[in-house]
Design an enzyme around this catalytic site. Structure first.
Site, PDB file in Angstrom:
ATOM      1  N   ARG A  95     -25.798 -28.674 -56.459  1.00  0.00           N
ATOM      2  CA  ARG A  95     -25.578 -29.780 -55.524  1.00  0.00           C
ATOM      3  C   ARG A  95     -26.880 -30.070 -54.792  1.00  0.00           C
ATOM      4  O   ARG A  95     -27.456 -29.183 -54.165  1.00  0.00           O
ATOM      5  CB  ARG A  95     -24.471 -29.388 -54.536  1.00  0.00           C
ATOM      6  CG  ARG A  95     -24.231 -30.446 -53.491  1.00  0.00           C
ATOM      7  CD  ARG A  95     -23.101 -30.099 -52.520  1.00  0.00           C
ATOM      8  NE  ARG A  95     -23.129 -31.121 -51.496  1.00  0.00           N
ATOM      9  CZ  ARG A  95     -22.971 -30.916 -50.203  1.00  0.00           C
ATOM     10  NH1 ARG A  95     -22.714 -29.711 -49.743  1.00  0.00           N
ATOM     11  NH2 ARG A  95     -23.064 -31.900 -49.349  1.00  0.00           N
ATOM     12  N   ASN A 324     -17.027 -27.585 -46.692  1.00  0.00           N
ATOM     13  CA  ASN A 324     -18.136 -26.719 -46.271  1.00  0.00           C
ATOM     14  C   ASN A 324     -17.555 -25.695 -45.309  1.00  0.00           C
ATOM     15  O   ASN A 324     -17.129 -26.047 -44.204  1.00  0.00           O
ATOM     16  CB  ASN A 324     -19.220 -27.515 -45.516  1.00  0.00           C
ATOM     17  CG  ASN A 324     -19.997 -28.459 -46.415  1.00  0.00           C
ATOM     18  OD1 ASN A 324     -19.719 -28.581 -47.607  1.00  0.00           O
ATOM     19  ND2 ASN A 324     -20.976 -29.136 -45.847  1.00  0.00           N
ATOM     20  N   TYR A 326     -18.041 -22.001 -43.249  1.00  0.00           N
ATOM     21  CA  TYR A 326     -18.964 -20.938 -42.848  1.00  0.00           C
ATOM     22  C   TYR A 326     -18.297 -19.800 -42.082  1.00  0.00           C
ATOM     23  O   TYR A 326     -18.521 -18.645 -42.370  1.00  0.00           O
ATOM     24  CB  TYR A 326     -20.123 -21.523 -42.022  1.00  0.00           C
ATOM     25  CG  TYR A 326     -21.114 -22.245 -42.912  1.00  0.00           C
ATOM     26  CD1 TYR A 326     -22.170 -21.566 -43.498  1.00  0.00           C
ATOM     27  CD2 TYR A 326     -20.953 -23.596 -43.220  1.00  0.00           C
ATOM     28  CE1 TYR A 326     -23.061 -22.203 -44.346  1.00  0.00           C
ATOM     29  CE2 TYR A 326     -21.838 -24.245 -44.069  1.00  0.00           C
ATOM     30  CZ  TYR A 326     -22.893 -23.547 -44.630  1.00  0.00           C
ATOM     31  OH  TYR A 326     -23.765 -24.166 -45.484  1.00  0.00           O
ATOM     32  N   GLU A 395     -19.981 -25.926 -49.768  1.00  0.00           N
ATOM     33  CA  GLU A 395     -20.963 -25.048 -49.112  1.00  0.00           C
ATOM     34  C   GLU A 395     -20.273 -23.811 -48.581  1.00  0.00           C
ATOM     35  O   GLU A 395     -19.170 -23.890 -48.041  1.00  0.00           O
ATOM     36  CB  GLU A 395     -21.634 -25.731 -47.905  1.00  0.00           C
ATOM     37  CG  GLU A 395     -22.718 -26.694 -48.236  1.00  0.00           C
ATOM     38  CD  GLU A 395     -23.404 -27.288 -47.003  1.00  0.00           C
ATOM     39  OE1 GLU A 395     -23.555 -26.585 -45.975  1.00  0.00           O
ATOM     40  OE2 GLU A 395     -23.788 -28.465 -47.085  1.00  0.00           O
TER      41      GLU A 395
END
Ligand code: NOJ
Length: 488
Positions: A95, A324, A326, A395
């Protein structure tokens, strides 16, 4: 070696407990980067200035180490090495993002840079030659400065400008690109951009952040709809990439409602209009912002409503959900006066404070806690709350301060997150693939070059920006080869 006994024991435990560690054959492993963070060559050929170029040239002290990405990883020159690295690890997808001002120096399709066009064309071809699917982000925060001067994301016309840009991308690269991400992290664009955390570095979390949210969604929708003309021929898939931390209430009863609202402000604001059955802003959030706008003396809600036509335009504009992820945070109800401020967008607006879990490890940044189960819960949440069938993790990664190659914490982070992803798949959530942020160390926005996310270390002292595999890069390679997070 010293962990040998533990490893043997845990393998024994997993085998005897029947835990499956192998990913299905269709599951794709990838890694990601973004143009401004790696390319450098900020003014090469006819590339124009982006909002990040302008910001950091005029206010260099905003960045922790006073650096910028004028040169970054020199990926503009050394992109073949990036492809080689991706190939070395056996990635199935890579990506990266296209710099809008590099391809369209005026911001409009009246001038298509032939140099920009061949740069991205070569990169795409280079990846395909190695059997790696390009996953292309159209917008990863580097707006042409000329468009910022017209109001940027607060100008409603940006939806059309963005769709025009998307049409150029489909025309030039649509024959080879099968996965498109329209916009990366609208939350960071709108709340970061208007709370002095990111370019354009403005300060208006009352009106601009919500105008931006509205226009980002319309831009995404128009870009998605513009693909209809190409879809039959190219058969690509499109979505946006949403960032959201997984939120849990500190006190399961007392903080339940505050947690729900926080989820809606972070995720629902961008997710509900696209992925829900009904479309439009999440109803509770809409009601809440309308209510506080009134008490603040506004005649209309600061969260500007969509027309029924706009709701229909945006609803369903996805082929998968891009996530995404985290970390996980706990939410505590507070008041709008006592709420903790940044780093958590919306805490003042909602009257909530985000806190750490007392028993989870915090690493490098004071809000980054390790809780891999959070990812699995989040995947289930998406499946349960939306119509979505497929999810791509666009991500996931761990920041570290280490300059060397022995990033065992990152190995552990990736391993445990992958374990949760596979558990979610086995529980019926269709996760198409997983993307590590990041392929290589790069310019980490206002933290500069201090935080390292790379599977590969980059030597920023060397004129060739030498890239070397970290332990995490080697681990990821073994994972991809064996298709098992257990890599045995
Ligand atoms: C979010 C962004 O998409 C990316 O640009 C950034 O570097 C990483 N997450 C890490 O903060």
């Amino acid at each position: 070696m010293k962990f040998h006994g533990v490893v043997v024991l845990s393998v024994f435990f997993r085998v005897s407990s029947g835990e499956n560690t192998t990913f299905p054959s269709w599951f794709m492993f990838g890694a990601a980067t973004a143009a401004y963070q790696i390319e450098g060559a900020w003014s090469t050929a006819d590339k124009s200035e982006s909002i990040w170029d302008r910001l950091l040239h005029t206010q260099p002290s905003l960045v922790m180490d006073h650096s910028n990405a004028d040169d970054a990883c020199f990926s503009y020159d050394f992109w073949t090495r990036d492809v080689e690295i991706a190939h070395e690890m056996g990635l199935q997808m890579y990506r990266f993002s296209i710099s809008w001002p590099r391809l369209l120096p005026t911001g409009f399709p009246n001038q298509i840079s032939s140099i920009g066009k061949s740069y991205y064309g070569n990169l795409i071809d280079g990846l395909l030659r190695k059997g790696i699917q390009p996953v292309v982000t159209m917008y990863h925060w580097d707006l042409p400065q000329s468009l910022q001067e017209l109001g940027g994301w607060t100008n409603p016309l940006i939806a059309t400008w963005f769709a025009d840009y998307a049409r150029v991308l489909y025309t030039l690269f649509g024959d080879r690109v099968k996965y498109w991400i329209t916009i990366n992290e609208p939350l960071t664009i709108c709340d970061g951009g208007y709370s002095k955390m990111a370019a354009p570095y403005l300060d208006d979390m009352k009106i601009s952040n919500y105008l931006c949210s509205r226009h980002v969604l319309l831009a995404h929708a128009k870009a998605f709809r513009a693909y209809e003309k190409f879809r039959k021929q190219y058969r690509g898939k499109i979505s946006m990439a949403n960032v959201f931390f997984w939120f849990e209430p500190l006190n399961p009863e007392k903080d339940k409602e505050a947690t729900k609202l926080a989820m809606q402000l972070w995720e629902g604001r961008f997710g509900h209009p696209i992925y829900s059955k009904t479309g439009g802003w999440p109803p509770e959030l809409e009601k809440y912002i309308a209510g506080i706008s009134k008490t603040e003396g506004y005649n209309q809600s600061r969260l500007p409503p969509f027309t029924p036509e706009e709701i229909q335009l945006i609803k369903g504009t996805y082929d998968f959900y891009g996530l995404n992820h985290y970390t996980t945070r706990l939410v505590r109800k507070a008041t709008r006066k006592t709420a903790g401020d940044w780093p958590f967008y919306g805490s003042k607006e909602l009257g909530v404070t985000f806190v750490n879990h007392p028993n989870r490890r915090t690493i490098v940044i004071d809000w980054f806690q390790i809780y891999p189960e959070g990812l699995r819960k989040q995947l289930h949440w998406i499946k349960d709350n939306y119509e979505v069938k497929d999810i791509m993790i666009t991500e996931n990664g761990l920041p570290m301060l280490r300059l060397d190659l022995a990033d065992y914490d990152r190995v552990d982070y990736i391993k445990k997150n992958l374990e949760q992803v596979l558990l979610a798949i086995n529980e019926g959530v269709h996760v198409m693939g997983y993307t590590v942020w990041s392929l290589i160390d790069s310019f980490e926005w206002i933290t500069g070059y201090k935080l390292k996310y790379g599977l590969y270390h980059v030597n920023f002292e060397s004129e060739y920006r030498l890239r070397t595999a970290r332990e995490s890069g080697k681990y990821y390679r073994r994972v991809i080869k064996s298709r098992s997070w257990d890599e045995s």
